[in-house]
Write a protein that holds these residues in place. Sequence first.
Motif, PDB file in Angstrom:
ATOM      1  N   VAL A  83      24.852  37.870  33.777  1.00 49.35           N
ATOM      2  CA  VAL A  83      24.390  39.157  34.288  1.00 49.35           C
ATOM      3  C   VAL A  83      23.821  39.977  33.139  1.00 49.35           C
ATOM      4  N   VAL A  84      22.931  40.907  33.480  1.00 52.85           N
ATOM      5  CA  VAL A  84      22.384  41.805  32.467  1.00 52.85           C
ATOM      6  C   VAL A  84      23.499  42.750  32.021  1.00 52.85           C
ATOM      7  N   VAL A  85      23.745  42.784  30.710  1.00 50.09           N
ATOM      8  CA  VAL A  85      24.786  43.667  30.180  1.00 50.09           C
ATOM      9  C   VAL A  85      24.191  44.847  29.418  1.00 50.09           C
ATOM     10  N   ASP A  86      22.897  44.748  29.062  1.00 54.84           N
ATOM     11  CA  ASP A  86      22.259  45.845  28.340  1.00 54.84           C
ATOM     12  C   ASP A  86      20.747  45.721  28.470  1.00 54.84           C
ATOM     13  N   THR A  87      20.074  46.852  28.587  1.00 51.13           N
ATOM     14  CA  THR A  87      18.618  46.909  28.587  1.00 51.13           C
ATOM     15  C   THR A  87      18.202  47.936  27.550  1.00 51.13           C
ATOM     16  N   VAL A  88      17.289  47.539  26.680  1.00 49.84           N
ATOM     17  CA  VAL A  88      16.820  48.415  25.614  1.00 49.84           C
ATOM     18  C   VAL A  88      15.320  48.611  25.783  1.00 49.84           C
ATOM     19  N   ASN A  89      14.878  49.878  25.799  1.00 53.10           N
ATOM     20  CA  ASN A  89      13.462  50.207  25.922  1.00 53.10           C
ATOM     21  C   ASN A  89      12.961  50.771  24.611  1.00 53.10           C
ATOM     22  N   MET A  90      11.780  50.332  24.216  1.00 55.78           N
ATOM     23  CA  MET A  90      11.136  50.842  23.000  1.00 55.78           C
ATOM     24  C   MET A  90       9.632  50.688  23.138  1.00 55.78           C
ATOM     25  N   THR A  91       8.915  51.076  22.121  1.00 54.11           N
ATOM     26  CA  THR A  91       7.471  50.907  22.097  1.00 54.11           C
ATOM     27  C   THR A  91       7.102  49.966  20.965  1.00 54.11           C
ATOM     28  N   TRP A  92       5.887  49.448  21.013  1.00 51.31           N
ATOM     29  CA  TRP A  92       5.419  48.548  19.964  1.00 51.31           C
ATOM     30  C   TRP A  92       3.971  48.846  19.622  1.00 51.31           C
ATOM     31  N   GLN A  93       3.620  48.479  18.383  1.00 45.72           N
ATOM     32  CA  GLN A  93       2.223  48.513  17.969  1.00 45.72           C
ATOM     33  C   GLN A  93       2.045  47.519  16.836  1.00 45.72           C
ATOM     34  N   GLN A  94       0.872  46.912  16.793  1.00 47.12           N
ATOM     35  CA  GLN A  94       0.567  45.963  15.728  1.00 47.12           C
ATOM     36  C   GLN A  94       0.104  46.737  14.507  1.00 47.12           C
ATOM     37  N   LEU A  95       0.776  46.532  13.365  1.00 45.41           N
ATOM     38  CA  LEU A  95       0.381  47.190  12.120  1.00 45.41           C
ATOM     39  C   LEU A  95      -0.728  46.418  11.427  1.00 45.41           C
ATOM     40  N   ASN A  96      -0.566  45.121  11.339  1.00 47.61           N
ATOM     41  CA  ASN A  96      -1.588  44.241  10.794  1.00 47.61           C
ATOM     42  C   ASN A  96      -1.300  42.843  11.321  1.00 47.61           C
ATOM     43  N   ASP A  97      -2.080  41.895  10.897  1.00 46.51           N
ATOM     44  CA  ASP A  97      -1.916  40.536  11.403  1.00 46.51           C
ATOM     45  C   ASP A  97      -0.531  40.005  11.052  1.00 46.51           C
ATOM     46  N   GLY A  98       0.320  39.852  12.070  1.00 42.93           N
ATOM     47  CA  GLY A  98       1.646  39.295  11.857  1.00 42.93           C
ATOM     48  C   GLY A  98       2.760  40.300  11.678  1.00 42.93           C
ATOM     49  N   THR A  99       2.449  41.589  11.574  1.00 43.47           N
ATOM     50  CA  THR A  99       3.495  42.605  11.427  1.00 43.47           C
ATOM     51  C   THR A  99       3.358  43.625  12.552  1.00 43.47           C
ATOM     52  N   TYR A 100       4.466  43.852  13.233  1.00 44.01           N
ATOM     53  CA  TYR A 100       4.505  44.798  14.339  1.00 44.01           C
ATOM     54  C   TYR A 100       5.583  45.850  14.061  1.00 44.01           C
ATOM     55  N   GLN A 101       5.332  47.049  14.544  1.00 43.83           N
ATOM     56  CA  GLN A 101       6.310  48.138  14.430  1.00 43.83           C
ATOM     57  C   GLN A 101       6.877  48.420  15.811  1.00 43.83           C
ATOM     58  N   GLN A 104      12.362  52.972  18.754  1.00 44.12           N
ATOM     59  CA  GLN A 104      13.336  53.287  19.802  1.00 44.12           C
ATOM     60  C   GLN A 104      14.024  54.587  19.427  1.00 44.12           C
ATOM     61  N   ASN A 105      13.935  55.562  20.325  1.00 47.62           N
ATOM     62  CA  ASN A 105      14.580  56.871  20.117  1.00 47.62           C
ATOM     63  C   ASN A 105      14.257  57.476  18.748  1.00 47.62           C
ATOM     64  N   GLY A 106      13.002  57.381  18.323  1.00 48.10           N
ATOM     65  CA  GLY A 106      12.572  57.969  17.070  1.00 48.10           C
ATOM     66  C   GLY A 106      12.815  57.118  15.839  1.00 48.10           C
ATOM     67  N   TYR A 107      13.532  56.009  15.968  1.00 45.32           N
ATOM     68  CA  TYR A 107      13.791  55.100  14.848  1.00 45.32           C
ATOM     69  C   TYR A 107      12.786  53.960  14.909  1.00 45.32           C
ATOM     70  N   SER A 108      12.058  53.744  13.818  1.00 50.49           N
ATOM     71  CA  SER A 108      11.062  52.674  13.763  1.00 50.49           C
ATOM     72  C   SER A 108      11.480  51.586  12.785  1.00 50.49           C
ATOM     73  N   PHE A 109      11.144  50.352  13.133  1.00 54.71           N
ATOM     74  CA  PHE A 109      11.386  49.218  12.243  1.00 54.71           C
ATOM     75  C   PHE A 109      10.249  48.222  12.416  1.00 54.71           C
ATOM     76  N   SER A 110      10.024  47.437  11.393  1.00 56.96           N
ATOM     77  CA  SER A 110       8.950  46.439  11.422  1.00 56.96           C
ATOM     78  C   SER A 110       9.546  45.046  11.414  1.00 56.96           C
ATOM     79  N   GLU A 111       8.862  44.137  12.083  1.00 56.83           N
ATOM     80  CA  GLU A 111       9.243  42.736  12.082  1.00 56.83           C
ATOM     81  C   GLU A 111       8.001  41.878  11.926  1.00 56.83           C
ATOM     82  N   THR A 112       8.190  40.725  11.316  1.00 56.22           N
ATOM     83  CA  THR A 112       7.134  39.738  11.256  1.00 56.22           C
ATOM     84  C   THR A 112       7.150  38.983  12.573  1.00 56.22           C
TER      85      THR A 112
END
Length: 146
Positions: A83-101, A104-112
Motif C-alpha cells: 500500500v502507499v505509505v507516503d506521497t511526496v510532491n515537488m517540482t523539477w527543472q533541468q539545470l544542464n545536461d544530466g543535472t536536475y534540481q 520541495q517546500n522551499g528546499y532545493s537539491f540537485s541530482e545527476t
Amino acid sequence: MTNLFKNLTIILNLVLITACSSDDSQDSNSSVDPLIGTWQYVTQFENDVQYTANDCSPSTIVFTQSGNRTDAYYDTNNTGDCVVVDTVNMTWQQLNDGTYQFTQNGYSFSETVLFSENNNTLTLEDTDEDGNGNVITYSFIYTRTE
C-alpha cells in the motif's frame, strides 16, 4: 491542359503538407525531456553495493511536462498487502545536461540523472558525507512504465 495543371497543383500541395507535418512532429517530439513519464522503482545502490528498500516493488515517480514530480512510496501493511505509505510532491527543472534540481517546500537539491536502455531506465544519483569525511554515492534505479 487545365486538368494537368490542377492535378500537378494538388500533388505538389500534398507533398508540401506531408513534408511540413512530418518535420513539425519530429521537432516537437525531440524537445520533450526524457525524464517526463512514470517510473517504477527497481533497486538501489549505496557505494556500488546493491540493496533493495523493501519487498513492495511498485514505488513510483511521476514527472510531468509542467515541472511537477510526485513520488509514491509503498510498503506492506498488517495483512501483507503493498500500500502507499507516503506521497511526496515537488517540482523539477533541468539545470544542464544530466543535472536536475528538485524543490520541495522551499528546499532545493540537485541530482545527476542518467538515462539508459533507450531512455527507458532512469538512474538518480546523489552523494553525501557520512560525518567522518567519507563520501557515499546513492543510486536509485527506475524503469519507465509510461
